[in-house]
Structures are given as structure tokens and as C-alpha cells.
Design a protein around this motif. Structure first.
Motif, PDB file in Angstrom:
ATOM      1  N   LEU A  36      48.145  33.756  43.720  1.00  0.00           N
ATOM      2  CA  LEU A  36      47.806  32.554  42.619  1.00  0.00           C
ATOM      3  C   LEU A  36      47.051  33.347  41.706  1.00  0.00           C
ATOM      4  O   LEU A  36      47.193  32.783  40.356  1.00  0.00           O
ATOM      5  CB  LEU A  36      47.166  31.518  43.051  1.00  0.00           C
ATOM      6  N   ILE A  38      43.962  33.044  41.420  1.00  0.00           N
ATOM      7  CA  ILE A  38      42.763  32.017  41.080  1.00  0.00           C
ATOM      8  C   ILE A  38      42.007  32.033  42.215  1.00  0.00           C
ATOM      9  O   ILE A  38      42.259  32.442  43.460  1.00  0.00           O
ATOM     10  CB  ILE A  38      43.394  30.877  40.829  1.00  0.00           C
ATOM     11  N   THR A  43      42.525  26.460  38.605  1.00  0.00           N
ATOM     12  CA  THR A  43      44.340  26.002  38.529  1.00  0.00           C
ATOM     13  C   THR A  43      44.739  27.217  37.901  1.00  0.00           C
ATOM     14  O   THR A  43      44.389  27.775  37.007  1.00  0.00           O
ATOM     15  CB  THR A  43      44.345  24.726  37.629  1.00  0.00           C
ATOM     16  N   THR A  44      46.120  27.648  38.199  1.00  0.00           N
ATOM     17  CA  THR A  44      46.806  28.603  37.568  1.00  0.00           C
ATOM     18  C   THR A  44      47.013  28.356  36.126  1.00  0.00           C
ATOM     19  O   THR A  44      47.244  27.138  35.802  1.00  0.00           O
ATOM     20  CB  THR A  44      48.450  28.763  38.467  1.00  0.00           C
ATOM     21  N   THR A  50      46.731  24.025  41.954  1.00  0.00           N
ATOM     22  CA  THR A  50      45.169  24.136  41.935  1.00  0.00           C
ATOM     23  C   THR A  50      44.880  24.517  43.495  1.00  0.00           C
ATOM     24  O   THR A  50      45.617  23.762  44.530  1.00  0.00           O
ATOM     25  CB  THR A  50      44.827  22.609  41.648  1.00  0.00           C
ATOM     26  N   ARG A  89      57.550  27.075  43.484  1.00  0.00           N
ATOM     27  CA  ARG A  89      57.673  27.880  42.407  1.00  0.00           C
ATOM     28  C   ARG A  89      59.279  27.649  41.896  1.00  0.00           C
ATOM     29  O   ARG A  89      59.346  27.475  40.440  1.00  0.00           O
ATOM     30  CB  ARG A  89      57.346  29.291  42.116  1.00  0.00           C
TER      31      ARG A  89
END
Ligand code: FES
Length: 92
Positions: A36, A38, A43-44, A50, A89
Motif C-alpha cells: 500500500l 502507507i 490512507t493511500t 486506510t 483494486r
């Protein structure tokens, strides 16, 4: 679970309680961070995910486990985790 800041469309909650931790949740967290881009609580940039940590999800028998939104996933490894993220995704 209430937040004052905007969060992603999908909320990933990785269980970090001892049974999941001992079953390899640490490797899932590393895979999530890498996949991700992150950290926990972030949050991306595309607003899709998240990432959060959580206590026991009540499914210790299939540790390590995580939730995405209302869906629980167990018996996870980094490869399965990446497949699940790819599905989200693709779905948007
Ligand atoms: S410790 Fe992770 S589901 Fe119970």
C-alpha cells in the motif's frame, strides 16, 4: 471506530493480538506497508485503503486474520494478502 479525518473507501483492520501476532501478523503488516505504501493510521493517496491495527477479531482459529470493511479473512500469508488487495483494486 469514529474518525474526524477522511478515510479510505475500504478500511483494513489487521489483528495484532497475541495469537495473530504469533501466527505471523508481523509479516502481513510488512506486506501491507509495502503493497500500500502507507503506515498504520494512514490512507493511500488514491483514497482506496486506510490501514489500521485492531484487537482480536474473534477468529483466532484462523489466525492470522484481518478485516476489510465487514469481511473477515483468515489463514493469511503475504501472497494471499496481495491477491485480496488486487481483488479490491479491481473492484474499485
Ligand atoms: S487474536 Fe487475531 S483473531 Fe483473535
Amino acid at each position: 471506530m469514529f474518525s474526524l479525518v477522511p478515510r479510505g473507501r475500504h478500511i483494513i483492520r489487521l489483528c495484532d493480538s497475541p495469537p495473530c501476532h504469533l501466527a505471523g501478523a508481523w509479516s502481513l503488516l510488512a506486506a501491507l506497508r509495502e503493497e500500500l505504501g502507507i503506515g498504520v493510521g494512514e490512507t493511500t493517496p488514491d483514497g482506496l485503503f486506510t490501514l489500521e491495527l485492531t484487537g482480536c477479531l474473534g477468529v483466532c482459529g484462523v489466525a492470522p486474520a484481518m478485516m476489510i470493511d465487514d469481511e473477515v479473512y483468515g489463514n493469511l500469508d503475504p501472497e494471499r494478502l496481495r491477491e485480496i488487495l488486487a481483488d479490491y483494486r479491481e473492484a474499485g
